[in-house]
Design a protein around this motif. Structure first.
Motif, PDB file in Angstrom:
ATOM      1  N   THR A   1       0.846  -1.203   0.000  1.00 39.82           N
ATOM      2  CA  THR A   1       0.000   0.000   0.000  1.00 39.82           C
ATOM      3  C   THR A   1       0.877   1.247   0.000  1.00 39.82           C
ATOM      4  N   THR A   2       0.350   2.314  -0.589  1.00 37.45           N
ATOM      5  CA  THR A   2       1.038   3.616  -0.512  1.00 37.45           C
ATOM      6  C   THR A   2       0.053   4.550   0.177  1.00 37.45           C
ATOM      7  N   GLY A   3       0.454   5.040   1.329  1.00 39.04           N
ATOM      8  CA  GLY A   3      -0.513   5.863   2.088  1.00 39.04           C
ATOM      9  C   GLY A   3      -1.669   4.937   2.446  1.00 39.04           C
ATOM     10  N   ASP A   4      -2.878   5.365   2.130  1.00 43.18           N
ATOM     11  CA  ASP A   4      -4.014   4.495   2.511  1.00 43.18           C
ATOM     12  C   ASP A   4      -4.608   3.825   1.267  1.00 43.18           C
ATOM     13  N   THR A   5      -3.783   3.748   0.171  1.00 49.17           N
ATOM     14  CA  THR A   5      -4.297   3.135  -1.067  1.00 49.17           C
ATOM     15  C   THR A   5      -3.605   1.804  -1.320  1.00 49.17           C
ATOM     16  N   THR A   6      -4.379   0.761  -1.581  1.00 53.27           N
ATOM     17  CA  THR A   6      -3.812  -0.548  -1.897  1.00 53.27           C
ATOM     18  C   THR A   6      -3.901  -0.784  -3.401  1.00 53.27           C
ATOM     19  N   PHE A   7      -2.793  -1.212  -4.003  1.00 55.54           N
ATOM     20  CA  PHE A   7      -2.770  -1.407  -5.462  1.00 55.54           C
ATOM     21  C   PHE A   7      -2.439  -2.854  -5.784  1.00 55.54           C
ATOM     22  N   ASP A   8      -2.938  -3.363  -6.913  1.00 54.10           N
ATOM     23  CA  ASP A   8      -2.412  -4.605  -7.498  1.00 54.10           C
ATOM     24  C   ASP A   8      -1.132  -4.223  -8.218  1.00 54.10           C
ATOM     25  N   ILE A   9      -0.118  -5.084  -8.143  1.00 45.42           N
ATOM     26  CA  ILE A   9       1.132  -4.746  -8.833  1.00 45.42           C
ATOM     27  C   ILE A   9       1.025  -5.125 -10.309  1.00 45.42           C
ATOM     28  N   GLY A  10       1.553  -4.267 -11.200  1.00 42.67           N
ATOM     29  CA  GLY A  10       1.762  -4.651 -12.599  1.00 42.67           C
ATOM     30  C   GLY A  10       0.566  -4.386 -13.488  1.00 42.67           C
ATOM     31  N   PHE A  11       0.925  -4.157 -14.752  1.00 41.48           N
ATOM     32  CA  PHE A  11      -0.091  -3.892 -15.768  1.00 41.48           C
ATOM     33  C   PHE A  11      -0.515  -5.251 -16.306  1.00 41.48           C
ATOM     34  N   ALA A  12      -0.769  -6.203 -15.432  1.00 37.46           N
ATOM     35  CA  ALA A  12      -0.857  -7.597 -15.882  1.00 37.46           C
ATOM     36  C   ALA A  12      -2.276  -8.116 -15.884  1.00 37.46           C
ATOM     37  N   ASN A  13      -3.089  -7.641 -14.944  1.00 40.79           N
ATOM     38  CA  ASN A  13      -4.434  -8.216 -14.867  1.00 40.79           C
ATOM     39  C   ASN A  13      -5.396  -7.150 -14.359  1.00 40.79           C
ATOM     40  N   THR A  14      -5.349  -6.004 -15.023  1.00 40.19           N
ATOM     41  CA  THR A  14      -6.078  -4.816 -14.548  1.00 40.19           C
ATOM     42  C   THR A  14      -7.118  -4.443 -15.598  1.00 40.19           C
ATOM     43  N   ALA A  15      -8.357  -4.203 -15.187  1.00 41.86           N
ATOM     44  CA  ALA A  15      -9.381  -3.783 -16.155  1.00 41.86           C
ATOM     45  C   ALA A  15      -9.174  -2.291 -16.422  1.00 41.86           C
ATOM     46  N   VAL A  16      -8.542  -1.974 -17.545  1.00 40.20           N
ATOM     47  CA  VAL A  16      -8.210  -0.567 -17.809  1.00 40.20           C
ATOM     48  C   VAL A  16      -9.341   0.144 -18.531  1.00 40.20           C
ATOM     49  N   CYS A  17     -10.351  -0.604 -18.985  1.00 38.97           N
ATOM     50  CA  CYS A  17     -11.437   0.077 -19.717  1.00 38.97           C
ATOM     51  C   CYS A  17     -12.624  -0.873 -19.819  1.00 38.97           C
ATOM     52  N   LYS A  18     -13.738  -0.353 -20.284  1.00 40.28           N
ATOM     53  CA  LYS A  18     -14.879  -1.179 -20.694  1.00 40.28           C
ATOM     54  C   LYS A  18     -14.857  -1.203 -22.215  1.00 40.28           C
ATOM     55  N   SER A  19     -15.123  -2.354 -22.822  1.00 41.08           N
ATOM     56  CA  SER A  19     -15.106  -2.418 -24.285  1.00 41.08           C
ATOM     57  C   SER A  19     -16.162  -3.387 -24.788  1.00 41.08           C
ATOM     58  N   ALA A  20     -16.727  -3.076 -25.929  1.00 43.63           N
ATOM     59  CA  ALA A  20     -17.777  -3.920 -26.538  1.00 43.63           C
ATOM     60  C   ALA A  20     -17.258  -4.606 -27.800  1.00 43.63           C
ATOM     61  N   LYS A 370     -10.336   9.499 -19.675  1.00 38.94           N
ATOM     62  CA  LYS A 370      -9.333  10.461 -19.177  1.00 38.94           C
ATOM     63  C   LYS A 370      -7.943   9.998 -19.595  1.00 38.94           C
ATOM     64  N   ILE A 371      -6.968  10.859 -19.499  1.00 33.05           N
ATOM     65  CA  ILE A 371      -5.596  10.467 -19.824  1.00 33.05           C
ATOM     66  C   ILE A 371      -5.186   9.326 -18.900  1.00 33.05           C
ATOM     67  N   GLY A 372      -4.523   8.310 -19.486  1.00 29.97           N
ATOM     68  CA  GLY A 372      -4.062   7.165 -18.675  1.00 29.97           C
ATOM     69  C   GLY A 372      -2.922   7.617 -17.785  1.00 29.97           C
ATOM     70  N   ARG A 373      -3.035   7.320 -16.497  1.00 32.50           N
ATOM     71  CA  ARG A 373      -1.968   7.744 -15.579  1.00 32.50           C
ATOM     72  C   ARG A 373      -1.973   6.785 -14.399  1.00 32.50           C
ATOM     73  N   PRO A 374      -1.349   5.546 -14.579  1.00 32.24           N
ATOM     74  CA  PRO A 374      -1.333   4.583 -13.476  1.00 32.24           C
ATOM     75  C   PRO A 374      -0.511   5.115 -12.290  1.00 32.24           C
ATOM     76  N   ARG A 375      -0.645   4.529 -11.115  1.00 29.02           N
ATOM     77  CA  ARG A 375       0.177   4.883  -9.972  1.00 29.02           C
ATOM     78  C   ARG A 375       1.255   3.841  -9.763  1.00 29.02           C
ATOM     79  N   GLN A 376       2.068   3.961  -8.662  1.00 28.78           N
ATOM     80  CA  GLN A 376       3.178   3.041  -8.395  1.00 28.78           C
ATOM     81  C   GLN A 376       3.272   2.807  -6.900  1.00 28.78           C
ATOM     82  N   ILE A 377       4.050   1.805  -6.514  1.00 28.30           N
ATOM     83  CA  ILE A 377       4.424   1.620  -5.098  1.00 28.30           C
ATOM     84  C   ILE A 377       5.853   2.159  -4.984  1.00 28.30           C
ATOM     85  N   TYR A 378       6.061   3.221  -4.199  1.00 25.10           N
ATOM     86  CA  TYR A 378       7.398   3.809  -4.068  1.00 25.10           C
ATOM     87  C   TYR A 378       8.233   2.954  -3.127  1.00 25.10           C
TER      88      TYR A 378
END
Ligand code: SDX
Length: 393
Positions: A1-20, A370-378
């Protein structure tokens, strides 16, 4: 977690959009474009008809398809200055970066289609669909130092690409229905694949309001990677290596299983498919039909079939759910058609173009985009003060 936000690591299994556009069930090995199973489209459709479906969401009427065919097949010629540009590249240049530069250049010559209105996006869509095969053929011709041919509007889209790639003024290209049909099917099978690496790249670059041409050029660069579209070239290099060194298939499989070898069975495994890639099953049938009787390719096909047999019965691959993917058999067919290995990923790009464009346009049409802007774990240093030069060790 960073601060009070928990993230999944990696651009590996993330739903980045809805698509038809495309539906994949990786466990069941299902792939559908706009709800239509890939098996039916491969058997009954054509690449331009499937491209229309992927781009506009519905199968075209006969009139819509004829108009789309004309809009695409009758505009394959490119500006002479772009054609001349290919001559500056070193002969040994890989055709994928050449294609990426060609698409960026096409955008520079297409100012009238740059923008985000439906009209401009559709004009750019048709210009890219029409001219990518020509850019690809010219990149290839330049790499072998051969003169280029203008498109022949009496031919179909795929026939034109084959003729511009292999034909010359002195030696007309001899068409084979089997080859033309097989390439059309292969392009259908590559048309889209939801949020793979190159499509996600097109979306991320496009999310910054970058124009369609430059976003597609970014997708071409991502596709070139050997873990992605470049795998079809790597498969043939692997099969050639096994054949040239005369090692047994089992010997090669054992080497892949040896962690120290750092080798992978190219054309195997997939982030989403944990079953047989439905595209590979269809391609394998075409490979058998096209390659049987072509000496040389016969031998490589037999090695590929033995590799598949060995891997599908080996716990290392079974436990990791590693099956043949879309790239395992395509290279064998492309080589039998006469393409050199470094053109294989270019063919993947021609097939994937309608998917890239459809995904870009779906994103641009989404008012919430919106513009894509993922976060990171510092994980770096905590705050510290500047150290004068004399005090550094
Ligand atoms: C495409 O995403 C898409 O949809 C892509 C695509 C599309 O249409 O756009 O389908 C096109 O890119 C197909 C994939 C083409 N790439 C290759 O064929 C290259 C070889 N395959 C791999 O490198 C790999 O399988 C990936 C990249 C495709 C997927 O990798 P993952 O999901 O990140 O899996 P991983 O690297 O975490 O591997 C998991 C395990 C590892 O072993 P362990 O650490 O658990 O011991 O499986 C092993 C890997 O070593 N493994 C392989 C292997 N692929 C994974 N071992 C041997 N040979 C392989 N091919």
């Amino acid at each position: 977690t960073t601060g009070d936000t928990t993230f999944d690591i990696g651009f590996a299994n993330t739903a980045v959009c809805k698509s038809a556009i495309t539906y994949i069930d990786g466990d069941a090995g299902i792939l559908r474009y706009r709800g239509y199973p890939i098996e039916q489209l491969a058997e009954k459709s054509s690449f331009l008809e499937t491209a229309y479906l992927v781009l506009y969401g519905e199968l075209p009427t006969q009139e819509q398809l004829s108009t789309f065919n004309d809009d695409i097949s009758h505009h394959m010629v490119i500006d002479e200055r772009i054609r001349e540009m290919f001559r500056i590249f070193p002969r040994r240049s890989h055709p994928m970066p050449v294609l990426s530069v060609g698409v960026t250049a096409l955008g520079l010559f297409s100012e009238d289609t740059i923008g985000f209105t439906e009209e401009k996006l559709d004009a750019a869509t048709k210009r890219l669909m029409a001219k990518l095969p020509t850019l690809a053929a010219y990149g290839y011709k330049n790499s072998i130092g051969s003169p280029t041919l203008f498109p022949d509007y009496s031919l179909s889209y795929v026939e034109n690409f084959l003729r511009m790639s292999f034909g010359s003024v002195t030696r007309p290209y001899e068409f084979s229905d089997e080859v033309t049909k097989a390439l059309d099917v292969l392009l259908i099978l590559h048309a889209d694949h939801e949020q793979n690496c190159s499509t996600s790249t097109v979306r991320l670059v496009g999310s910054a309001q970058t124009n369609l041409y430059q976003s597609i050029a970014s997708g071409i660069n991502a596709l070139h990677g050997p873990l992605h579209g470049g795998a079809n070239q790597a498969v043939l290099e692997m099969l050639d290596d096994i054949a040239d060194r005369g090692i047994s298939v089992q010997e090669y499989v054992n080497r892949v299983k040896d962690k120290n070898s750092n080798e992978r069975l190219m054309g195997f495994g997939h982030r989403v498919y944990k079953n047989y890639d439905p595209r590979a099953a269809i391609i394998k049938k075409h490979a058998d039909a096209i390659l049987r009787g072509h000496d040389g390719n016969d031998k490589l096909l037999d090695i590929a079939l033995q590799l598949e047999e060995a891997a599908l019965n080996d716990d290392y691959f079974i436990q990791r759910k590693l099956y043949p993917n879309v790239d395992f058999y395509t290279g064998l067919i492309y080589r039998a058609m006469g393409f050199p290995t470094d053109m294989f990923t270019v063919l993947f790009a021609i097939g994937r173009l309608p998917g890239w464009i459809a995904q870009y346009r779906e994103m641009q049409a989404d008012p919430t985009n919106k513009i894509g802007r993922p976060r990171q774990i510092y994980v770096g240093e905590k705050e510290r003060n500047y150290v004068a030069m004399g005090e550094r060790s």
